[in-house]
Design a protein around this motif. Structure first.
Motif, PDB file in Angstrom:
ATOM      1  N   UNK A 168      85.638  55.656 -24.540  1.00  0.00           N
ATOM      2  CA  UNK A 168      85.607  54.243 -24.141  1.00  0.00           C
ATOM      3  C   UNK A 168      84.468  53.477 -24.792  1.00  0.00           C
ATOM      4  N   UNK A 169      83.418  54.188 -25.168  1.00  0.00           N
ATOM      5  CA  UNK A 169      82.277  53.524 -25.806  1.00  0.00           C
ATOM      6  C   UNK A 169      81.486  54.570 -26.575  1.00  0.00           C
ATOM      7  N   UNK A 170      80.923  54.158 -27.700  1.00  0.00           N
ATOM      8  CA  UNK A 170      80.008  55.031 -28.433  1.00  0.00           C
ATOM      9  C   UNK A 170      78.813  54.198 -28.865  1.00  0.00           C
ATOM     10  N   UNK A 171      77.648  54.793 -28.863  1.00  0.00           N
ATOM     11  CA  UNK A 171      76.460  54.103 -29.355  1.00  0.00           C
ATOM     12  C   UNK A 171      75.534  55.121 -30.007  1.00  0.00           C
ATOM     13  N   UNK A 172      74.588  54.589 -30.753  1.00  0.00           N
ATOM     14  CA  UNK A 172      73.674  55.437 -31.509  1.00  0.00           C
ATOM     15  C   UNK A 172      72.257  55.061 -31.089  1.00  0.00           C
ATOM     16  N   UNK A 173      71.462  56.041 -30.716  1.00  0.00           N
ATOM     17  CA  UNK A 173      70.076  55.769 -30.343  1.00  0.00           C
ATOM     18  C   UNK A 173      69.214  56.922 -30.822  1.00  0.00           C
ATOM     19  N   UNK A 174      68.233  56.620 -31.638  1.00  0.00           N
ATOM     20  CA  UNK A 174      67.325  57.641 -32.123  1.00  0.00           C
ATOM     21  C   UNK A 174      68.031  58.760 -32.869  1.00  0.00           C
ATOM     22  N   UNK A 175      69.062  58.425 -33.601  1.00  0.00           N
ATOM     23  CA  UNK A 175      69.768  59.437 -34.387  1.00  0.00           C
ATOM     24  C   UNK A 175      70.721  60.290 -33.577  1.00  0.00           C
ATOM     25  N   UNK A 176      70.916  59.946 -32.309  1.00  0.00           N
ATOM     26  CA  UNK A 176      71.825  60.702 -31.448  1.00  0.00           C
ATOM     27  C   UNK A 176      72.961  59.778 -31.009  1.00  0.00           C
ATOM     28  N   UNK A 177      74.179  60.312 -31.065  1.00  0.00           N
ATOM     29  CA  UNK A 177      75.337  59.558 -30.587  1.00  0.00           C
ATOM     30  C   UNK A 177      75.491  59.761 -29.089  1.00  0.00           C
ATOM     31  N   UNK A 178      75.870  58.726 -28.391  1.00  0.00           N
ATOM     32  CA  UNK A 178      76.172  58.829 -26.961  1.00  0.00           C
ATOM     33  C   UNK A 178      77.580  58.286 -26.751  1.00  0.00           C
TER      34      UNK A 178
END
Lengths: 284, 463
Positions: free
Chosen positions: B390-400
């Motif tokens: 439903x959603x993907x994001x990138x933070x500090x080189x890590x995908x969530x």
């Protein structure tokens, strides 16, 4: 102490789980669908920006957009090949030159400001209504007749069916007819084509909606009033109109949700203003 | 000074009330045998010791201590104690099970109990009656009675323990800085027609455009806004450089140009000017040299307006697609490289390095949405396909990833962009609509309420 805290924690967790279960019972909005939007090129930047934002909240809604002038919007909806017809006038009513589209519902989405624009080489900053009428009818053909240098005026017009043309003719030219042929007359099919033509054609004059005005063209004052949001809101600048999304009957499903998004305070007072449209609520 | 005085007054009043109530109601035995102990709570972000006791399995807390810790006001009249906080009123009597919360009566399991001149009352009815919330974190109860921001959305972390949240109405948008520990909030900015605040990688600045296109940077520590450029071109997207020294942006109503704005001198440099319209979803590599973005191609319309009633219009949507491109400005002859050619809908397009892209592919069928990666080979590889993404994001080189597990629950996963290793972080209710992550901090939007992770529970920071 530890035992007490553990039991208290257990109570807390139990309570919060009950709360969680109850809220989880509410149906999650999982909107799906395919929305096809065609019509006004003036409204296209707005449509694409809203689509981009809407899809982040509703990733399973696919939005396909195209633009070939306002009249093709309600035509596409009536023909059943589009869900939304973007148009720069209320196509559920008769307007000069166009009959109403029976069965279509007009959903207002934005206030669009239209400006007379010239190539930057034109040394004129303001024209009166009469001067605009004379230029666009072909009566005045040289910039020196309206205070500019000695150069032939190139009139760039939008094709019949353009909502920008309808609004400009009604509100800037007082309903006077356009010229329609000649060596120094051009017709273009979209706001994008108008932008490119004005930017690249010396001595050209045309008209366009405010989001398309660039630093490579000059927006003229009309009767001394500049085409700005402020002048629309204070009632001094008259060349503006409301843009509509026409739907076959009342919108439903994903189409309804998308129209509600574009009409929301968040979008109207955020991205819509950023794109140099005016919120609907500002002119109510 | 004033606060201390108020608390002292409240304490004195409560002491009096207990003595009075005890003598007026001798039928109820004082809890002489109850063992009062000191318990540690977090109240409104501060660690506080509260006296408590357990009575028939239920924990009662010192009313006086909680009133003192929360800054509530209390008064006693004819043996009835009235406690007021943030517009809520709770009325109770010593040795009675009956309480009134905002005019509505309810019954406690254990009566208000007095021990050595202090009233003890069940914790949860007391806190919730005063409009507060409770959550547990690492075995410590967190209590918040701070009035929460109502109806705010679009959470973005801005440094440790801070979130930026926004509220919109017909006047425009207001942005608030919210303390995630206490829920306390303060107004940062009001704007009409301005862009969202985009937080810098360091979390201490936020960039925005006003309605005219001018770019400002807001210092989140001293709340001062600095005009960087008054350039009036439309800037649909702002992206911070990794070192916070510049802002990259798409320029024009069609997002045709990728440009760089120096925060040092306000100069604007056009980087990609290939006359390709409708660029979106800009990502920039750490060195500021490589870019990933999408390009949307519109449908092609054929029309003949000679006779409008005939509806001679047709639309060819075969070319109407969104494709992902990369661009390396360091190459001798830089040019856009097409990474995808598929007709699937592509959302949440992300990139770490400006070369490889991650995106959520939305199928045209009822199949689940999956997270894919793609590079210049144009071969898409599955990154996460276990559940409907439903959603993907990138933070500090890590995908969530937020993904629907079933009808009642969703899952939050982290995925290493280096190894592809997936770690299931949380199971959350299905009506969690979005997540936001910064380092070890994570927030969800659940039923329109923004909640931050607090160990084994989620604590609301808005209502």
């Amino acid at each position: 102490m530890k035992k007490w805290m553990k039991s208290l924690t257990a109570i807390m967790v139990a309570v919060s789980l009950v709360g969680g279960a109850s809220s989880a019972a509410a149906a999650k909005s999982n909107l799906k669908g395919n929305i096809v939007i065609n019509g006004s090129s003036a409204l296209l930047p707005l449509t694409l920006q809203a689509a981009s934002e809407f899809k982040k909240e509703n990733p399973k809604v696919r939005i396909s957009a195209s633009a070939a002038g306002s009249i093709t919007g309600p035509q596409s909806v009536r023909k059943g090949i589009a869900d939304i017809g973007a148009v720069d006038w209320d196509a559920s009513k008769d307007v000069p030159g166009f009959n109403k589209f029976d069965g279509l519902v007009a959903n207002p989405v934005a206030v669009t400001v239209f400006a007379a624009v010239v190539n930057p080489n034109v040394g004129v900053n303001s024209l009166t209504t009469e001067q605009l009428q004379d230029i666009f009818s072909g009566k005045v053909t040289n910039w020196k007749e309206v205070g500019g240098s000695d150069a032939k005026i190139v009139v760039v017009n939008r094709k019949f069916g353009s909502g920008t043309r309808v609004n400009f003719q009604q509100k800037a030219l007082g309903g006077k007819e356009f010229m329609n042929k000649g060596d120094n007359y051009k017709e273009v099919g979209s706001s994008g084509d108008m932008k490119t033509t004005i930017e690249t054609t010396p001595n050209a004059i045309g008209y366009i909606d405010l989001p398309y005005v660039t630093s490579k063209m000059k927006a003229l004052s009309i009767n001394g009033v500049a085409p700005t949001e402020k002048n629309v809101l204070n009632g001094n600048y008259k060349v503006w109109g409301i843009g509509y999304y026409m739907t076959k009957g009342q919108p439903t499903g994903a189409t309804k949700a998308f129209i509600e998004y574009i009409q929301s305070s968040k979008f109207q007072n955020g991205s819509l203003k950023k794109l140099k449209f005016i919120p609907l609520s500002a002119v109510k | 000074m004033k606060k201390t005085f108020v608390v002292s007054m409240v304490a004195a009043v409560l002491s009096t009330s207990v003595v009075s109530a005890g003598s007026a109601a001798p039928a109820v035995k004082p809890a002489a045998t109850a063992q009062v102990q000191n318990s540690t709570f977090t109240i409104n972000g501060s660690t506080v010791v509260i006296r408590s006791l357990v009575k028939q399995g239920e924990t009662l807390v010192s009313l006086r201590d909680v009133v003192s810790a929360t800054g509530a006001q209390a008064e006693v009249h004819n043996g009835t104690t009235t406690v007021k906080l943030n517009g809520h009123t709770l009325v109770l009597k010593s040795n009675s099970k009956e309480i009134t919360v905002d005019g509505v009566k309810s019954t406690l399991k254990q009566p208000v109990t007095n021990v050595v001149g202090t009233s003890y009352i069940a914790l949860r009815p007391l806190v919730t009656g005063l409009g507060g919330t409770l959550a547990s974190r690492a075995g410590v109860l967190e209590i918040s009675t701070v009035p929460l921001l109502e109806g705010a959305e679009n959470p973005r972390f801005a440094g440790e323990g801070k979130l930026i949240l926004s509220k919109s109405d017909e006047q425009g948008r207001a942005d608030y800085l919210v303390d995630t520990a206490s829920g306390k909030f303060e107004l940062l900015l009001t704007t009409s027609g301005g862009s969202d605040l985009v937080v810098s990688p360091s979390g201490d600045q936020a960039a925005y455009t006003d309605a005219e296109g001018a770019v400002y940077v807001l210092d989140l520590k001293n709340r001062a806004s600095r005009l960087i450029t008054s350039d009036a071109s439309i800037k649909p997207e702002l992206v911070w450089s990794a070192d916070s020294s510049a802002i990259f942006f798409l320029q024009g109503d069609k997002g045709t140009v990728i440009a760089k704005l120096s925060l040092t001198d306000g100069s604007i440099t056009k980087i990609v000017e290939d006359k390709v319209d409708y660029k979106e979803n800009l990502s920039v590599s750490n060195d500021g040299k490589k870019f990933v973005y999408t390009v949307t191609t519109l449908g092609t319309v054929t029309s003949d307006t000679t006779n409008i009633d005939e509806d001679n219009v047709s639309i060819d949507y075969s070319s109407n697609q969104t494709q992902i491109y990369s661009y390396n400005s360091e190459e001798s002859k830089p040019a856009a490289v097409q990474l995808t050619a598929s007709s699937d809908d592509k959302v949440f397009v992300l990139s770490n390095d400006g070369q490889k892209a991650f995106y959520v592919s939305i199928p045209s069928t009822d199949d689940k949405a999956v997270l894919l990666s793609v590079d210049s080979s144009q071969k898409a590889a599955k990154v996460f396909a276990d559940y409907d993404v439903e959603q993907a994001l990138l933070s500090g080189g890590v995908l969530y990833v937020l993904a629907a597990q079933d009808d009642s629950s969703s899952v939050i996963y982290s995925i290493s962009t280096m190894t592809g290793k997936q770690t299931k972080l949380y199971t959350v209710p299905a009506d969690v609509t979005s997540i936001t992550v910064a380092g070890s901090q994570i927030a969800i939007v659940h039923d329109g309420v923004v909640k931050v992770n607090a160990g084994d529970s989620w604590r609301a920071v808005t209502k």
